[in-house]
Design a protein around this motif. Structure first.
Motif, PDB file in Angstrom:
ATOM      1  N   THR A 190     160.436  86.456  -4.389  1.00  0.00           N
ATOM      2  CA  THR A 190     159.942  87.287  -3.300  1.00  0.00           C
ATOM      3  C   THR A 190     160.265  86.710  -1.922  1.00  0.00           C
ATOM      4  O   THR A 190     160.424  87.439  -0.962  1.00  0.00           O
ATOM      5  N   CYS A 191     160.367  85.407  -1.804  1.00  0.00           N
ATOM      6  CA  CYS A 191     160.570  84.780  -0.492  1.00  0.00           C
ATOM      7  C   CYS A 191     161.936  85.147   0.080  1.00  0.00           C
ATOM      8  O   CYS A 191     162.951  85.050  -0.592  1.00  0.00           O
ATOM      9  N   THR A 192     161.927  85.574   1.346  1.00  0.00           N
ATOM     10  CA  THR A 192     163.175  85.935   2.018  1.00  0.00           C
ATOM     11  C   THR A 192     163.672  84.814   2.924  1.00  0.00           C
ATOM     12  O   THR A 192     164.605  84.998   3.689  1.00  0.00           O
ATOM     13  N   SER A 193     162.973  83.670   2.868  1.00  0.00           N
ATOM     14  CA  SER A 193     163.297  82.521   3.733  1.00  0.00           C
ATOM     15  C   SER A 193     163.236  82.862   5.216  1.00  0.00           C
ATOM     16  O   SER A 193     164.014  82.346   6.014  1.00  0.00           O
ATOM     17  N   CYS A 194     162.282  83.723   5.565  1.00  0.00           N
ATOM     18  CA  CYS A 194     162.192  84.153   6.965  1.00  0.00           C
ATOM     19  C   CYS A 194     161.551  83.098   7.858  1.00  0.00           C
ATOM     20  O   CYS A 194     161.740  83.096   9.068  1.00  0.00           O
ATOM     21  N   GLY A 195     160.759  82.221   7.279  1.00  0.00           N
ATOM     22  CA  GLY A 195     160.149  81.153   8.070  1.00  0.00           C
ATOM     23  C   GLY A 195     158.861  81.528   8.786  1.00  0.00           C
ATOM     24  O   GLY A 195     158.311  80.733   9.543  1.00  0.00           O
ATOM     25  N   LYS A 196     158.354  82.733   8.546  1.00  0.00           N
ATOM     26  CA  LYS A 196     157.145  83.151   9.269  1.00  0.00           C
ATOM     27  C   LYS A 196     155.925  82.339   8.853  1.00  0.00           C
ATOM     28  O   LYS A 196     155.077  82.023   9.677  1.00  0.00           O
ATOM     29  N   CYS A 197     155.843  81.980   7.585  1.00  0.00           N
ATOM     30  CA  CYS A 197     154.687  81.206   7.129  1.00  0.00           C
ATOM     31  C   CYS A 197     154.640  79.855   7.844  1.00  0.00           C
ATOM     32  O   CYS A 197     153.574  79.341   8.166  1.00  0.00           O
ATOM     33  N   LEU A 198     155.815  79.288   8.098  1.00  0.00           N
ATOM     34  CA  LEU A 198     155.864  77.996   8.794  1.00  0.00           C
ATOM     35  C   LEU A 198     155.252  78.111  10.180  1.00  0.00           C
ATOM     36  O   LEU A 198     154.500  77.246  10.620  1.00  0.00           O
TER      37      LEU A 198
HETATM   38  S1  SF4 Z   1     156.728  84.009   5.164  1.00  0.00           S
HETATM   39 FE1  SF4 Z   1     157.391  82.136   4.139  1.00  0.00          FE
HETATM   40  S2  SF4 Z   1     157.126  82.519   1.972  1.00  0.00           S
HETATM   41 FE2  SF4 Z   1     157.015  84.495   3.008  1.00  0.00          FE
HETATM   42  S3  SF4 Z   1     159.096  85.252   2.919  1.00  0.00           S
HETATM   43 FE3  SF4 Z   1     158.939  84.196   4.839  1.00  0.00          FE
HETATM   44  S4  SF4 Z   1     159.597  82.078   4.397  1.00  0.00           S
HETATM   45 FE4  SF4 Z   1     159.215  83.093   2.440  1.00  0.00          FE
END
Ligand code: SF4
Ligand code: SF4
Ligand code: SF4
Ligand code: SF4
Ligand code: FES
Lengths: 169, 236, 180
Positions: free
Chosen positions: B192-200
């Motif tokens: 599911t992870c898109t490697s968007c980096g928002k969680c970081l």
């Molecule tokens: S928010 Fe984090 S866990 Fe969710 S898709 Fe983006 S990088 Fe992946």
């Protein structure tokens, strides 16, 4: 409702098993409070129990004789709350675990006065800050035993930390 | 239905929109309320209990981030009791997992550290729990370090509500809860992870970080999340 | 004015806090005007005498540390936990997540440089390690804490100078709090 604790224990329940001395009754399930001998004549209803720091709660009633260790009773019920905490909010998630570990320390005669102060502080904090009723009532056994059986805590407190309590390889 | 209400926060009279929370109204009026699980733009969950305030007429405390304002509400945010509890909450954050600032990527740029400074925490007065925690380095770009996680769920909400990927979730209960990727599988294997980096960006601590940084170089921008959400609300 | 007696001690720490203490540079002269440093790893190794102020670096990891700390507490008016290790175990406490036995085996037997040939030392003259590393406050009452790994030289000087002038420092008000 309105029956006294004494009537329930001695008349309805037929007294203490094995003829022991009444020491305390824990009302309201795991997050209720403990009621000592002085208050045997309390009328069992919401308000009266509340005044003594306990609750009607689930309606559960556990009667304990003089062999019961009240700190261990508090620890036992806290263990239940640690297991039941959902873990969402900080006061309950960390607070119950912390209080449990500190109570364990008192039970093992390893606690210092500082630990008792921490317990008192945490109990009120967890009660007032938790998100739901579980955390809100989890400290009740601790608070009521601290209130009615304070000496059982105080007599176990160590003044100096002992090396043999720190466990070695 | 929106209505205007009069409330008092720390003796300051404020006319506010009844749809708003105490926290929103306080911030709009430059009254500081400490928060941790709140991140503007994400749904509030009232989990950290740091934002507790007193309401006159009630012996109970209320979390400012999840309590809506109401007519004639009298709010106190800075009593001795509130300050004491903020400090305990902060200490419990530190004592719960393993916060070794000296060797943490977020050292010097950490919301939790700053919180400690704000509440004047010179030491943690409670015994640490010292749990054994995992570090997940399987993702090609990012790391999840359970040692630093304070279970605020900001990452979970950012991933679900902003990115729509639903990679993160919470597992277990009580002090044993853990943030997990997918069904508790390595993050690197996530479907599911898109490697968007928002969680970081959403994470207040050194629990989530990019492999491209080293100790002391953390540079997080949780306000990106807020910005994104504000922009989405705009009608083009 | 009577000169105060100052001691600095180093338990389970890395000596980094003491290095930072040396970083107060020429301000050590201001300290020396108000106090005699009577015991310190940077002075010499006599017994710990009665003192007014003791800076204690590091956490309590063994019997020896505990005995030393209890002795210090008895002989000290103001005991200061000096640095993150003393205050909250910090790096020293990183072994607390594991069983002591595993820690020993990892360091003496299983570490790569040992080629599996090492053995866990067992000599009565060695430190007897405690199961868990403890911060000072878990063992004795502590009067003041300077967090930081290491604390800033400025912070150290500020705290010493306040105490030497019979004032109580306030790190929070002085905006000198720092962890790590
Ligand atoms: S928010 Fe984090 S866990 Fe969710 S898709 Fe983006 S990088 Fe992946
Ligand atoms: S108080 Fe309620 S919400 Fe908070 S952790 Fe306990 S059970 Fe969960
Ligand atoms: S997350 Fe913040 S508080 Fe925790 S160790 Fe890292 S810098 Fe320190
Ligand atoms: S990983 Fe970060 S954002 Fe997610 S719960 Fe832990 S501390 Fe909060
Ligand atoms: S910010 Fe309100 S409970 Fe966390």
């Amino acid at each position: 409702m309105g029956t006294t604790l004494r009537e329930i224990v001695y008349d309805i329940g037929g007294g203490i098993q094995g003829g022991g001395q009444f020491k305390a009754a824990q009302t309201g399930g795991p997050s209720g409070g403990c009621i000592p001998t002085e208050h045997l004549d309390v009328k069992m209803d919401y308000e009266e129990l509340m005044k003594l720091g306990s609750i009607m709660g689930s309606g559960g009633l556990i009667v304990m004789d003089e062999n019961s260790d009240m700190v261990d009773v508090a620890r036992f019920f806290m263990e239940f709350c640690v297991d039941e905490s959902c873990g969402k909010c900080v006061p309950c998630r960390v607070g119950t675990k912390m209080m449990h570990d500190l109570l364990q320390k008192v039970c093992e005669n390893k606690a210092t006065q500082l630990d008792i102060e921490r317990l008192e502080e945490l109990a009120v904090y967890v009660k007032e800050c938790s998100l739901c009723g579980l955390g809100g009532s989890a400290p009740n056994p601790l608070l009521s035993t601290l209130r009615h059986f304070r000496h059982e805590y105080d007599t176990r407190v160590q003044t100096v930390i002992k090396s043999e309590n720190l466990v070695h390889q | 239905m929106m209505a205007l209400v009069t409330i008092y926060i720390d003796d300051k009279k404020i006319i506010a929109n009844s749809e708003k929370t105490i926290l929103e109204v306080a911030r709009e009026n430059n009254i500081e309320i400490l928060t941790m699980c709140h991140l503007k733009g994400l749904t509030d969950v009232g989990a950290c209990r740091l934002c507790m305030v007193e309401l006159e007429g009630s012996p109970k405390l209320f979390s400012a981030c999840t309590t809506k304002v109401a007519e004639n509400m009298i709010v106190t945010t800075n009593s001795e009791r509130i300050k004491r509890y903020q400090r305990i909450t902060t200490e419990l954050f530190f004592a719960e997992r393993n916060h070794i600032c000296a060797v943490c990527v977020s050292n010097g740029a950490c919301e939790l550290q700053n919180l400690g400074y704000k509440v004047g925490m010179e030491a943690i007065r409670y015994p640490h729990l010292f749990p054994q925690c995992d570090v997940d380095t399987s993702h090609p770009l990012y790391v999840m370090d359970q040692n630093r996680c304070i279970s605020c769920s900001r990452c979970i909400r950012a991933c679900a509500e902003v990115e729509g990927a639903y990679n993160w979730d919470m597992m277990g209960r009580g002090y044993q809860i853990r943030v997990i990727s997918d069904f508790n599988t390595p993050w690197g294997e996530s479907t599911t992870c898109t490697s968007c980096g928002k969680c970081l960006q959403a994470c207040p601590t050194g629990a989530l970080w990019a492999k491209s940084i080293v100790q002391g170089q953390q540079d997080k921008h949780p306000e990106f999340i807020t910005d994104l959400m504000e922009r989405r609300k705009m009608k083009l | 004015m009577n000169k105060k007696k100052l001691a600095t001690v180093w338990l389970g720490g890395c000596s980094g806090c003491h290095m930072s203490l040396l970083d107060i540079d020429e301000r050590i002269l201001d300290v020396a005007k108000l106090a005699d440093i009577v015991k310190s790893p940077v002075v010499d190794g006599k017994d710990f005498p009665e003192v007014d102020i003791a800076l204690v670096e590091g956490s309590v990891t063994s019997d020896e540390h505990l005995a030393e700390l209890l002795h210090i507490r008895k002989n000290t008016k103001t005991l200061i936990a000096f640095g993150d290790c003393a205050a909250m175990t910090n790096v020293t406490g990183m072994r607390n997540y594991f069983d002591l036995k595993d820690v020993f085996e990892t360091s003496y037997v299983n570490s790569i440089s040992n080629d599996q040939e090492g053995e866990v030392p067992d000599n009565p003259y060695l430190l007897r390690l405690h199961d868990k590393v403890l911060p000072l406050q878990e063992c004795v009452p502590v009067d003041f804490v300077i967090p930081g790994c290491p604390p800033n030289a400025d912070t150290i000087f500020y705290v010493l100078f306040e105490f030497l002038n019979d004032r109580t420092p306030n790190l929070s008000e002085a905006k000198k709090l720092k962890y790590g």
